[in-house]
Scaffold this active site. Sequence first.
Site, PDB file in Angstrom:
ATOM      1  N   TYR A  51       0.859  -1.197   0.000  1.00  0.00           N
ATOM      2  CA  TYR A  51       0.000   0.000   0.000  1.00  0.00           C
ATOM      3  C   TYR A  51       0.896   1.249   0.000  1.00  0.00           C
ATOM      4  O   TYR A  51       1.639   1.493   0.945  1.00  0.00           O
ATOM      5  CB  TYR A  51      -0.932   0.042   1.219  1.00  0.00           C
ATOM      6  CG  TYR A  51      -1.975  -1.061   1.291  1.00  0.00           C
ATOM      7  CD1 TYR A  51      -2.278  -1.861   0.192  1.00  0.00           C
ATOM      8  CD2 TYR A  51      -2.679  -1.299   2.473  1.00  0.00           C
ATOM      9  CE1 TYR A  51      -3.227  -2.865   0.266  1.00  0.00           C
ATOM     10  CE2 TYR A  51      -3.643  -2.305   2.553  1.00  0.00           C
ATOM     11  CZ  TYR A  51      -3.897  -3.089   1.445  1.00  0.00           C
ATOM     12  OH  TYR A  51      -4.837  -4.089   1.532  1.00  0.00           O
ATOM     13  N   HIS A 133      -0.518 -11.901   0.954  1.00  0.00           N
ATOM     14  CA  HIS A 133      -1.543 -11.064   0.293  1.00  0.00           C
ATOM     15  C   HIS A 133      -2.239 -11.853  -0.827  1.00  0.00           C
ATOM     16  O   HIS A 133      -3.460 -11.824  -0.969  1.00  0.00           O
ATOM     17  CB  HIS A 133      -0.849  -9.820  -0.273  1.00  0.00           C
ATOM     18  CG  HIS A 133      -1.716  -8.617  -0.377  1.00  0.00           C
ATOM     19  ND1 HIS A 133      -1.222  -7.342  -0.288  1.00  0.00           N
ATOM     20  CD2 HIS A 133      -3.047  -8.476  -0.567  1.00  0.00           C
ATOM     21  CE1 HIS A 133      -2.218  -6.473  -0.428  1.00  0.00           C
ATOM     22  NE2 HIS A 133      -3.332  -7.139  -0.607  1.00  0.00           N
ATOM     23  N   SER A 212     -13.006  -4.663   1.925  1.00  0.00           N
ATOM     24  CA  SER A 212     -14.088  -3.888   1.296  1.00  0.00           C
ATOM     25  C   SER A 212     -15.452  -4.238   1.903  1.00  0.00           C
ATOM     26  O   SER A 212     -16.400  -4.565   1.171  1.00  0.00           O
ATOM     27  CB  SER A 212     -14.109  -4.071  -0.226  1.00  0.00           C
ATOM     28  OG  SER A 212     -12.965  -3.490  -0.825  1.00  0.00           O
ATOM     29  N   PRO A 213     -15.601  -4.156   3.235  1.00  0.00           N
ATOM     30  CA  PRO A 213     -16.882  -4.531   3.865  1.00  0.00           C
ATOM     31  C   PRO A 213     -18.012  -3.570   3.512  1.00  0.00           C
ATOM     32  O   PRO A 213     -19.183  -3.912   3.679  1.00  0.00           O
ATOM     33  CB  PRO A 213     -16.565  -4.473   5.366  1.00  0.00           C
ATOM     34  CG  PRO A 213     -15.447  -3.484   5.467  1.00  0.00           C
ATOM     35  CD  PRO A 213     -14.620  -3.694   4.239  1.00  0.00           C
ATOM     36  N   GLY A 215     -18.254  -2.546   0.427  1.00  0.00           N
ATOM     37  CA  GLY A 215     -18.239  -2.613  -1.043  1.00  0.00           C
ATOM     38  C   GLY A 215     -17.406  -1.478  -1.619  1.00  0.00           C
ATOM     39  O   GLY A 215     -17.807  -0.847  -2.599  1.00  0.00           O
ATOM     40  N   GLY A 217     -17.073   1.360  -0.479  1.00  0.00           N
ATOM     41  CA  GLY A 217     -17.863   2.596  -0.355  1.00  0.00           C
ATOM     42  C   GLY A 217     -19.230   2.503  -0.996  1.00  0.00           C
ATOM     43  O   GLY A 217     -20.146   3.257  -0.656  1.00  0.00           O
ATOM     44  N   PHE A 218     -19.410   1.550  -1.918  1.00  0.00           N
ATOM     45  CA  PHE A 218     -20.670   1.463  -2.675  1.00  0.00           C
ATOM     46  C   PHE A 218     -21.877   1.336  -1.740  1.00  0.00           C
ATOM     47  O   PHE A 218     -22.912   1.996  -1.928  1.00  0.00           O
ATOM     48  CB  PHE A 218     -20.625   0.266  -3.645  1.00  0.00           C
ATOM     49  CG  PHE A 218     -21.902   0.090  -4.404  1.00  0.00           C
ATOM     50  CD1 PHE A 218     -22.113   0.770  -5.590  1.00  0.00           C
ATOM     51  CD2 PHE A 218     -22.914  -0.726  -3.921  1.00  0.00           C
ATOM     52  CE1 PHE A 218     -23.313   0.634  -6.289  1.00  0.00           C
ATOM     53  CE2 PHE A 218     -24.112  -0.866  -4.607  1.00  0.00           C
ATOM     54  CZ  PHE A 218     -24.318  -0.181  -5.789  1.00  0.00           C
ATOM     55  N   GLY A 221     -24.017   4.210  -0.083  1.00  0.00           N
ATOM     56  CA  GLY A 221     -24.962   5.017  -0.858  1.00  0.00           C
ATOM     57  C   GLY A 221     -24.369   6.355  -1.269  1.00  0.00           C
ATOM     58  O   GLY A 221     -25.026   7.176  -1.899  1.00  0.00           O
TER      59      GLY A 221
HETATM   60  N1  NAP Z   1      -6.615  -8.357   1.003  1.00  0.00           N
HETATM   61  C1  NAP Z   1      -6.905  -7.629  -0.039  1.00  0.00           C
HETATM   62  O1  NAP Z   1      -6.645  -8.008  -1.184  1.00  0.00           O
HETATM   63  C2  NAP Z   1      -7.588  -6.321   0.162  1.00  0.00           C
HETATM   64  C3  NAP Z   1      -8.206  -5.670  -0.919  1.00  0.00           C
HETATM   65  C4  NAP Z   1      -8.845  -4.460  -0.690  1.00  0.00           C
HETATM   66  C5  NAP Z   1      -8.878  -3.919   0.581  1.00  0.00           C
HETATM   67  N2  NAP Z   1      -8.261  -4.561   1.625  1.00  0.00           N
HETATM   68  C6  NAP Z   1      -8.313  -4.017   2.997  1.00  0.00           C
HETATM   69  O2  NAP Z   1      -9.670  -3.759   3.342  1.00  0.00           O
HETATM   70  C7  NAP Z   1      -9.803  -2.418   3.808  1.00  0.00           C
HETATM   71  C8  NAP Z   1     -11.186  -1.878   3.520  1.00  0.00           C
HETATM   72  O3  NAP Z   1     -11.513  -2.009   2.155  1.00  0.00           O
HETATM   73  P1  NAP Z   1     -11.727  -0.790   1.170  1.00  0.00           P
HETATM   74  O4  NAP Z   1     -11.010   0.423   1.671  1.00  0.00           O
HETATM   75  O5  NAP Z   1     -11.430  -1.299  -0.184  1.00  0.00           O
HETATM   76  O6  NAP Z   1     -13.291  -0.554   1.177  1.00  0.00           O
HETATM   77  P2  NAP Z   1     -14.429  -0.205   2.256  1.00  0.00           P
HETATM   78  O7  NAP Z   1     -13.880  -0.180   3.625  1.00  0.00           O
HETATM   79  O8  NAP Z   1     -15.537  -1.119   1.922  1.00  0.00           O
HETATM   80  O9  NAP Z   1     -14.859   1.259   1.798  1.00  0.00           O
HETATM   81  C9  NAP Z   1     -14.003   2.364   1.910  1.00  0.00           C
HETATM   82  C10 NAP Z   1     -14.701   3.559   1.290  1.00  0.00           C
HETATM   83  O10 NAP Z   1     -15.893   3.826   2.026  1.00  0.00           O
HETATM   84  C11 NAP Z   1     -15.915   5.186   2.463  1.00  0.00           C
HETATM   85  N3  NAP Z   1     -16.525   5.152   3.812  1.00  0.00           N
HETATM   86  C12 NAP Z   1     -16.071   4.542   4.916  1.00  0.00           C
HETATM   87  N4  NAP Z   1     -16.937   4.667   5.942  1.00  0.00           N
HETATM   88  C13 NAP Z   1     -17.974   5.408   5.464  1.00  0.00           C
HETATM   89  C14 NAP Z   1     -19.183   5.870   6.026  1.00  0.00           C
HETATM   90  N5  NAP Z   1     -19.517   5.601   7.292  1.00  0.00           N
HETATM   91  N6  NAP Z   1     -20.007   6.608   5.239  1.00  0.00           N
HETATM   92  C15 NAP Z   1     -19.683   6.886   3.959  1.00  0.00           C
HETATM   93  N7  NAP Z   1     -18.553   6.473   3.363  1.00  0.00           N
HETATM   94  C16 NAP Z   1     -17.705   5.728   4.109  1.00  0.00           C
HETATM   95  C17 NAP Z   1     -14.472   5.647   2.452  1.00  0.00           C
HETATM   96  O11 NAP Z   1     -14.418   7.018   2.117  1.00  0.00           O
HETATM   97  P3  NAP Z   1     -13.719   8.141   3.067  1.00  0.00           P
HETATM   98  O12 NAP Z   1     -12.285   7.812   3.170  1.00  0.00           O
HETATM   99  O13 NAP Z   1     -14.006   9.389   2.328  1.00  0.00           O
HETATM  100  O14 NAP Z   1     -14.461   8.047   4.378  1.00  0.00           O
HETATM  101  C18 NAP Z   1     -13.876   4.814   1.311  1.00  0.00           C
HETATM  102  O15 NAP Z   1     -14.056   5.456   0.063  1.00  0.00           O
HETATM  103  C19 NAP Z   1      -8.671  -1.681   3.081  1.00  0.00           C
HETATM  104  O16 NAP Z   1      -8.343  -0.465   3.712  1.00  0.00           O
HETATM  105  C20 NAP Z   1      -7.557  -2.686   3.153  1.00  0.00           C
HETATM  106  O17 NAP Z   1      -6.918  -2.615   4.424  1.00  0.00           O
HETATM  107  C21 NAP Z   1      -7.629  -5.754   1.421  1.00  0.00           C
END
Ligand code: NAP
Length: 325
Positions: A51, A133, A212-213, A215, A217-218, A221
Site C-alpha cells: 500500500y 496477500h 471492502s466490507p 463494497g 464505499g458502494f 450510498g
Molecule cells: N486483502 C486484499 O486483497 C484487500 C483488498 C482491498 C482492501 N483490503 C483491505 O480492506 C480495507 C477496507 O476495504 P476498502 O477500503 O477497499 O473498502 P471499504 O472499507 O468497503 O470502503 C471504503 C470507502 O468507504 C468510504 N466510507 C467509509 N466509511 C464510510 C461511512 N460511514 N459513510 C460513507 N462512506 C464511508 C471511504 O471514504 P472516506 O475515506 O471518504 O471516508 C472509502 O471510500 C482496506 O483499507 C484494506 O486494508 C484488502
Amino acid sequence: MTNKVFQAVKQIGYGAMGLEGYYGASDDTQAVQTLVYAIEQGMMIDTADAYGAGHNEDLIKQALQQINPQNQQPAFIATKFGIVFEEDQTGSQLDTGWGFPLTINGTKEYVTRAIDQSLERLGVDSIDLLYAHYLDPNTPLEETIAAMAEAVKVGKVKAIGLSNVTADEILRAHAIHPISAVQYEYSLFRREAESEILPAINQIGAALVCWSPLGAGFLTGQVQELDENDFRNNNPKMQGENFTSNLERLEAIKAIAQEYAITPAQLALAWLVAQGDNIIPIPGSRKISRIDENLKALDVKLSAETLRQLDEIAPIGAFKGATLV
Ligand SMILES: NC(=O)c1ccc[n+]([C@@H]2O[C@H](COP(=O)([O-])OP(=O)(O)OC[C@H]3O[C@@H](n4cnc5c(N)ncnc54)[C@H](OP(=O)(O)O)[C@@H]3O)[C@@H](O)[C@H]2O)c1
C-alpha cells in the site's frame, strides 16, 4: 471471539489502504491522526507492504510514535506481503480480474526479506498478524507457509493469515501451521465467500477478515459517480450498466437502514457482524467521524426478519459485475 488472537481488539477493525489515495486524495497529517484514533479505539489496523509502496506502513509507524502513553489499549497491526512493488524484485504474474496483472512472490527468500522490511518500516519488534496477500502461482504454498512459520518461531510474527485464497488452500496451509485469519472480500455487495471459503474458515476456527466490507464505499450510498483517477473504475461492479443496476438494488438496502434510523454503512457492517463472532469487517475511511459511525454498528441488532429480507435483496451474485480475484 472464539479465536484468541483477536481477543484484545473490537470486532470491527480499520483498513488503512484508502490513506494512500486509491479512493480520492489523502493528507498524511490527517491520516496519522486517523490511525492514532483507530488504534486508541481498540481496532485492529490492516495494512500491506504494497500500500503506497511502503508508505502506509510508514504512516502507521508515525501513528504508533504518537500514541498517548496513558493509553492502555495495545496496538494490533496486521500487514501483508507478496505483491511485488519494488523495481529490483521479481515474481510471477497473477491475473486478478482488475484488468491488469499483479506480480507476486512467495519464495522463502522474498518472504523473509519482506518481513524484515515491514518490521523496519512499522518500527515494531513483531507483527501481530502477517498475511500472504496473494499466493504465488509458481511457488508451492508449502514453501511460503514454512517461511511464515519460521518467522513465528523466531518471534518476528505472532500469528499468520492468508488472503484471496481458495478453501483447499486454507486447509492445506493450516495443516502446516495454524492459520488465524483469512482475508477475503465479503459484504452484501459480494457474498461468494459463503459458499466454500467461510465453511473452511469455520472448520479450522479462524476469523474471516472482510476486505471492502462497505463494497469499497458502494454500500454507503454515497458513491454515485467516480473521479477519473479513482481505483474503483477498475471494478466491473462499478462500471456502466452494472453500476446503474447495482445502484437500483441498493435502494432497498438504504430503505432498511432508514427504518432502523442508522446509516447504510452501519447496516452493511451490522449485517457482517451478525454473520458470526469470527467475522471481522475492516472498513477504511480517511475521516475520524466515520470511524465512530462505523464502530457504532457494533451496537445495532438486526432482527431475524431483517436478515431474511437482506438475503432476498442481496443473495450471492445479486450485484452485477464479474467477481474479482
Ligand atoms: N486483502 C486484499 O486483497 C484487500 C483488498 C482491498 C482492501 N483490503 C483491505 O480492506 C480495507 C477496507 O476495504 P476498502 O477500503 O477497499 O473498502 P471499504 O472499507 O468497503 O470502503 C471504503 C470507502 O468507504 C468510504 N466510507 C467509509 N466509511 C464510510 C461511512 N460511514 N459513510 C460513507 N462512506 C464511508 C471511504 O471514504 P472516506 O475515506 O471518504 O471516508 C472509502 O471510500 C482496506 O483499507 C484494506 O486494508 C484488502
